[in-house]
Design a protein around this motif. Structure first.
Motif, short mmCIF file in Angstrom:
data_model
loop_
_atom_site.label_atom_id
_atom_site.label_comp_id
_atom_site.label_asym_id
_atom_site.label_seq_id
_atom_site.Cartn_x
_atom_site.Cartn_y
_atom_site.Cartn_z
N ASP A 24 -96.20 48.54 -28.35
CA ASP A 24 -96.49 48.96 -29.73
C ASP A 24 -95.19 49.25 -30.47
O ASP A 24 -95.03 48.89 -31.63
CB ASP A 24 -97.35 50.23 -29.73
N LEU A 25 -94.29 49.92 -29.76
CA LEU A 25 -93.01 50.25 -30.36
C LEU A 25 -92.25 48.98 -30.71
O LEU A 25 -91.68 48.86 -31.80
CB LEU A 25 -92.20 51.11 -29.39
N LEU A 45 -85.37 66.35 -30.10
CA LEU A 45 -84.01 66.84 -30.24
C LEU A 45 -83.62 66.80 -31.71
O LEU A 45 -82.61 67.32 -32.11
CB LEU A 45 -83.04 65.98 -29.42
N GLU A 46 -84.45 66.18 -32.50
CA GLU A 46 -84.15 66.02 -33.91
C GLU A 46 -85.47 65.60 -34.54
O GLU A 46 -86.24 64.91 -33.90
CB GLU A 46 -83.13 64.89 -34.04
N LEU A 85 -93.61 47.49 -33.74
CA LEU A 85 -93.27 48.27 -34.93
C LEU A 85 -91.81 48.07 -35.33
O LEU A 85 -91.48 48.06 -36.51
CB LEU A 85 -93.57 49.75 -34.71
N ALA A 107 -94.37 55.95 -32.44
CA ALA A 107 -94.12 55.04 -31.32
C ALA A 107 -92.81 55.35 -30.63
O ALA A 107 -92.70 55.32 -29.40
CB ALA A 107 -94.11 53.59 -31.81
N ILE A 108 -91.80 55.71 -31.42
CA ILE A 108 -90.51 56.06 -30.83
C ILE A 108 -90.67 57.29 -29.94
O ILE A 108 -90.08 57.38 -28.87
CB ILE A 108 -89.46 56.30 -31.93
N LEU A 109 -91.50 58.21 -30.38
CA LEU A 109 -91.70 59.43 -29.60
C LEU A 109 -92.68 59.23 -28.46
O LEU A 109 -92.95 60.15 -27.70
CB LEU A 109 -92.17 60.57 -30.51
N SER A 163 -89.70 64.80 -26.24
CA SER A 163 -88.63 65.70 -26.64
C SER A 163 -88.31 65.52 -28.11
O SER A 163 -88.29 64.43 -28.64
CB SER A 163 -87.39 65.46 -25.79
N TYR A 182 -96.07 55.72 -38.18
CA TYR A 182 -96.38 54.89 -37.01
C TYR A 182 -95.13 54.61 -36.18
O TYR A 182 -95.15 54.70 -34.96
CB TYR A 182 -97.04 53.58 -37.45
N LEU A 183 -94.05 54.27 -36.89
CA LEU A 183 -92.82 53.94 -36.19
C LEU A 183 -92.29 55.13 -35.41
O LEU A 183 -91.99 55.04 -34.22
CB LEU A 183 -91.77 53.46 -37.20
N ILE A 223 -93.77 63.60 -21.02
CA ILE A 223 -92.79 64.49 -21.63
C ILE A 223 -92.42 63.94 -23.00
O ILE A 223 -92.32 62.74 -23.19
CB ILE A 223 -91.56 64.60 -20.69
N LEU A 226 -80.38 56.66 -32.75
CA LEU A 226 -81.73 56.71 -32.18
C LEU A 226 -81.68 56.95 -30.67
O LEU A 226 -82.36 57.83 -30.15
CB LEU A 226 -82.39 55.37 -32.48
N SER A 260 -84.56 64.74 -21.34
CA SER A 260 -85.26 63.74 -22.13
C SER A 260 -84.70 62.34 -21.89
O SER A 260 -85.01 61.42 -22.63
CB SER A 260 -85.24 64.10 -23.60
N THR A 309 -86.31 61.14 -36.15
CA THR A 309 -85.52 60.14 -35.45
C THR A 309 -86.12 58.76 -35.71
O THR A 309 -87.30 58.54 -35.48
CB THR A 309 -85.53 60.41 -33.94
N GLY A 310 -85.30 57.86 -36.18
CA GLY A 310 -85.77 56.50 -36.38
C GLY A 310 -86.48 56.26 -37.69
O GLY A 310 -86.97 55.16 -37.91
N THR A 314 -98.94 55.63 -28.70
CA THR A 314 -99.38 54.27 -28.97
C THR A 314 -99.92 54.22 -30.40
O THR A 314 -100.15 55.25 -31.02
CB THR A 314 -100.48 53.83 -28.01
N LYS A 315 -100.11 53.01 -30.87
CA LYS A 315 -100.58 52.83 -32.24
C LYS A 315 -101.96 53.47 -32.43
O LYS A 315 -102.24 54.10 -33.45
CB LYS A 315 -100.67 51.33 -32.52
#
Lengths: 434, 288
Positions: free
Chosen positions: B36-37, A113-114, B40, A134-136, A111, A130-131, A109, B119, A93, A117-118, A139-140
């Motif tokens: 986008d991220l 792992l938790e 955010l 986006a971290i994963l 992942s 949404y946050l 891909i 993170l 990852s 997250t975030g 897109t919005k």
């Protein structure tokens, strides 16, 4: 044409054991200055060899691991703690880079792992969805499209505009998993996230992951829950001390893995050839004790369904003394499951005057009686009309594997010291009140 | 095998993970895809700052206001430092507003790896998204404070203070860009080094404060004796503060070569920063 979506070649990852560097800039400068002047490294312990900038030892969390994953395959990754599973996932990852080797990936891909997250405690469930999306990697627009589905899956719609720090831990985890579950990647990497939530939610999660696999997407799944691994994955790899120990069909690998775990305390057979040094007393001496499948030999795999025989051979030292072999079965919690003895053994009983010599008693345990897990067995040789003549603690031990035959949708352990298969009848009594 | 069936195997992979990455493999396309991220993150930072505060976003105004008042009292009224003939309040406010954008960019990006360790350790996204989002959320703060400064400038002008706003105003976006670049570059250098050496966090905290005194924020460059001016001019922030103040208030020194120096300095810092960042981001989880 093959459809390999992940190709891992000679992947290695080294970590330095002990302290990484020395922690402070001043100390590193001191080490550097000493090296410039040709003095020995002041950070080294006395007698430690000087390896340039390496303080402490190197440990290979992964060493020359190679495997491939085909499109649509669900691959289980199993191994003991510290075997390198998490390191492998971290490299896949891209959380950390490998020390050697190469990974090639085809497709998007994602992942896990938790979960969560975030997540920011001050933001509402909606904002965090949404946050986190986006971290994963969503897109919005993608998150918006799936938003209702996510909220529905999580079951927290009433609280979606409440800051998540007001959530119960269960709600928090459910929302977090719901976001992750709706990622729709081509390759999904999951690490133990199932260890969250209540049993019902776990089942929902596993079901969701099973669907992902069925939709032809590729899943890499790390878990200590062998039942879950077996029900989700087709193929498995087994990591042992950073190396690929075995790979193959999931049932084959899981069985091998479980057996290796049991074998540490697994004493299948013990033999004392010399009567003089054999354990015992003036009445009896032990010669041999073994445990095996009815149609196998000691050391063969025992699953829940396997009928098992335990053989006890002993020398009777006194003439005209009746001895009964008795076995006490303890589960891995140390709970006495049951006691059984050769009390109504007719052949033996017919010998009114048992001679001196070697005897063998065999105990037959039917299949589908014991639960999976490890059993220790105490052996007691009881002289008739007397209390324990000779007791041997932990005379023998054996493990029983759950190969999930006959399971429906229950992924958890089946509680209880034994797990007998009993006759059941269920009838339909018609609808309505009667 | 016919040539039609032959596909170069390396071509069909979307991603190849290797131990080392090219020095300048910046993955800017990935960063763009993560926009986008970034937005955010900006939203998160903006919202979470004033959640559970009584005054909320008003803090964005109170902060520069109080700083300006304190500077006016201490440096203007007590120490009686010259202000190039400008009203001390406007002089200090212009310095504070523009300086604080640089200072907050630097201090916050210098914390990128440490504060995002949880993170970064669990999920991959272009790591530059974190510092870039800091630049943007600070830009919002700057915009608010800048507007506040304009209001005060207008007020002083209405009250009859003679100010000479001029065409240099148009350079403001460029000034902000250079400051963002300097803050980002220095910040990510420090943050890359803090993964190993925590000492630098403390250094940055008071280092930024000390640097302010080496920048004409609370004094005009004309108040410095000629032979020491080179020290102040070596600071790439000096031309930025001076040009900003000159553009809006019409006092100070504008020096084009100095401005070019700031710009060049920024490019070098950004380059070094990104190279180091690129090297550290792949394995920082092992050392942080």
């Amino acid at each position: 044409m093959s459809n390999t979506v992940i190709s891992v070649e000679n992947l290695s990852k080294a970590y330095r054991l002990g302290q990484i560097s020395t922690g402070t800039l001043s100390y590193d400068l001191k080490v550097w200055w000493a090296r410039v002047r040709g003095k020995p490294n002041p950070a080294l312990k006395i007698g430690q060899a000087d390896h340039s900038n390496l303080v402490g030892e190197t440990i290979w969390a992964l060493k020359d691991v190679s495997f491939t994953v085909e499109q649509g395959e669900a691959l289980g990754i199993i191994g003991r703690n510290g075997a390198g599973k998490s390191t492998l996932l971290k490299i896949l990852s891209e959380v950390t880079a490998p020390t050697g080797g190469e990974v090639k990936i085809k497709g998007r891909i994602a992942s896990l792992l938790e979960v969560g997250t975030g997540f920011h405690p001050d933001l509402t469930g909606r904002e965090n969805t949404y946050l986190n999306g986006a971290i994963l990697g969503m897109t919005k627009t993608e998150t918006s499209r799936k938003f209702d589905e996510i909220v529905d899956f999580s079951g927290v719609e009433e609280f979606i505009d409440t800051p998540v720090k007001r959530y119960s831990s269960g709600m928090y985890v459910r929302l977090a998993f719901a976001v992750a579950a709706h990622l729709d990647p081509e390759i999904l990497i999951v690490d133990e996230v199932l260890a969250v939530g209540d049993a019902q939610f776990q089942k929902k999660c596993l079901g969701k992951m099973g669907n992902v696999a069925k939709e032809g997407r590729t899943v890499l799944f790390v878990s200590h829950n062998m039942i879950a691994v077996q029900s989700l994955c087709h193929r498995a790899i087994w990591l042992d001390s950073g190396q690929l120990s075995e790979q193959g069909s999931v049932s084959q690998i899981v069985t091998a893995y479980l057996r290796s775990g049991l074998s540490e305390d697994d004493i299948n057979v013990r033999v004392w050839p010399d009567i003089a040094s054999a354990p015992g007393n003036e009445t009896v001496r032990l010669h041999r004790i073994s445990v095996q499948p009815e149609d196998g030999k000691p050391g063969d795999m025992i699953s829940i369904q396997t009928p098992v025989r335990i053989e006890v051979e002993y020398w009777n030292l006194l003439p005209a003394v009746h001895l009964h072999a008795t076995l006490q079965f303890y589960d891995d919690q140390g709970i006495l499951a049951f006691t059984t003895g050769a009390w109504d053994d007719l052949d033996h009983g017919l010998l009114l005057q048992p001679p001196v010599g070697l005897f063998r008693s065999v105990c037959h345990i039917p299949g589908s009686l014991l639960n999976n897990g490890f059993y220790r067995v105490d052996l007691v040789l009881i002289r008739i009309n007397s209390t324990g003549t000779y007791l041997m603690k932990d005379a023998i031990g054996f493990g029983i594997i759950d190969n999930i035959e006959g399971r429906l949708a229950w992924f958890d352990i089946v509680p209880g010291v034994i797990r007998p298969l009993l006759p059941w009848e269920t009838k339909y009594l018609g609808d309505g009140d009667s | 095998m016919t040539s039609q069936n032959f596909i170069d195997p390396d071509d069909s992979w979307t991603k190849i993970i290797r131990p080392k990455r090219g020095l300048l493999d910046l993955r800017l396309r990935e960063l763009w895809r993560a926009r986008d991220l970034i937005m955010l993150f900006v939203r998160r930072d903006f919202i979470s700052v004033y959640k559970q505060t009584i005054l909320g976003p008003l803090w964005y105004l109170i902060q520069p206001l109080l700083t300006t008042i304190v500077f006016t009292v201490i440096f203007g009224n007590i120490a009686k430092l010259p202000t190039d003939g400008l009203p001390p309040f406007l002089f200090y406010m212009s310095g504070t507003v523009i300086w604080s954008y640089f200072a907050s960019c630097l201090t916050k990006t210098s914390d990128t790896f440490i504060s995002n360790a949880g993170l970064f350790g669990k999920v991959y996204f272009p790591r530059l998204a974190a510092p870039v989002s800091i630049l943007i959320s600070n830009l919002i703060t700057f915009a608010i404070q800048f507007a506040f400064f304009l209001i005060f400038t207008g007020y002083f002008a209405l009250r009859g203070t003679v100010l000479h706003p001029n065409g240099w105003i148009l350079l403001t976006p460029a000034l902000v860009l250079v400051m963002a670049g300097l803050g980002l570059g220095l910040g990510i250098i420090v943050s890359s080094l803090t993964t190993k050496y925590r000492d630098l966090r403390f250094l940055v905290q008071f280092g930024v404060q000390l640097l302010m005194y080496a920048t004409p924020v609370i004094y005009p460059i004309s108040a410095i004796p000629q032979r020491f001016q080179w020290i102040i001019l070596a600071n790439p922030m000096t031309p930025i503060v001076e040009v900003f103040r000159y553009g809006f208030l019409g006092a100070g020194e504008v020096n084009l070569p100095a401005l070019a120096y700031s710009f060049g300095f920024m490019l070098v810092v950004i380059f070094i920063g990104i190279v180091i960042f690129n090297r550290v981001e792949t394995t920082f989880m092992d050392t942080v």
